[in-house]
Design an enzyme around this catalytic site. Structure first.
Site: not given
Ligand code: C5P
Length: 233
Positions: A34, A61, A63, A66, A121, A213
């Site tokens: 991603k 990603d 998002k 607009d 999330t 992460r």
């Molecule tokens: O580090 P972590 O596992 O929390 O990363 C989750 C990834 O998913 C991040 O890049 C974040 O921008 C993305 N994301 C998210 N929630 C969403 C859409 C995308 O955490 N609803």
């Protein structure tokens, strides 16, 4: 391989060099990646070509959110990039999602998958109610946004794994659920609020888990990725 299920590694890095240093640890393995705002804004569209040419499937990603015309035109620009999946915020309304789909579709009818973010999330029920002034339960909001996305012709939604089951019940088994908010254990959630383990995400029916992460900051990123795959696929 089931092309509708995979572990997507969120490359939340500030540069191409840091990204490739990370990827070099994977040897000949080619995880689904991603590219988020940080990397795309730092490196520009060429990052897509560079990672694609290394053999990765890519979820861009960005998002988008607009007015419909602006999103349609932006999606038209993104349609020239060789990505497998792009996304927008369902909160932009059905008109915006329909315009996005139009903009993204190439003259030959092909296009990347288009996925709508329902509620981030990182948003919990308290901030939903107190800051966004949305009184309905989180599940109702996610389902309503998912229904709007399905009616607009989109391919699926980004949601918490906790919501994958109800989204599939409501929008059908082929409507994709792409789910961030994945952690190996409780207590490591960071800014994510609605989280599960990879095994729970599998049991709940997620199509794709997006993991940042827990893999990128692991002492052994490849081991963490393999563990995600073993638990989820
Ligand atoms: O580090 P972590 O596992 O929390 O990363 C989750 C990834 O998913 C991040 O890049 C974040 O921008 C993305 N994301 C998210 N929630 C969403 C859409 C995308 O955490 N609803």
């Amino acid at each position: 391989m089931d092309k509708t299920r995979d572990v997507i590694v969120a490359c939340d890095f500030p540069s191409y060099d840091e990204t490739t240093a990370f990827l070099s640890r994977f040897g000949t393995e080619r995880p689904y990646l991603k590219i988020g705002m940080e990397l795309f804004y730092a490196e520009g569209p060429k990052i897509v070509q560079e990672l694609k040419s290394r053999g990765h499937r890519l979820f861009l990603d960005l998002k988008l959110h607009d007015i419909p015309t602006t999103v349609k035109r932006a999606m038209h620009v993104l349609s020239s990039l060789d990505v497998d999946m792009v996304n927008l915020h369902a909160a932009g309304t059905r008109a915006m999602m329909e315009a996005a789909l139009e903009g993204l579709t190439r003259p030959d009818g092909s296009r990347p998958l288009l996925i709508a973010v329902t509620q981030l999330t990182s948003t919990d029920p308290t901030s939903l109610r107190k800051e966004l002034l949305i009184e309905r339960p989180m599940e109702d909001v996610v389902l309503s946004y998912a229904r709007n996305a399905a009616n607009a012709g989109l391919d699926g939604v980004v949601c918490s794994p906790l919501e994958s089951g109800i989204v599939h019940e409501c929008c059908g088994p082929d409507f994709l659920t792409v789910t961030p908010g994945v952690r190996f254990s409780a207590g490591s959630a960071g800014d994510q609020k609605r989280v599960t383990t990879p095994a729970e995400a599998k049991a709940l029916g997620s199509n794709y888990i997006v993991v940042g992460r827990p893999i990128t900051r692991a002492d052994d990123p490849v081991g963490a990725w393999l563990r995600c795959r073993a638990d989820f696929l």
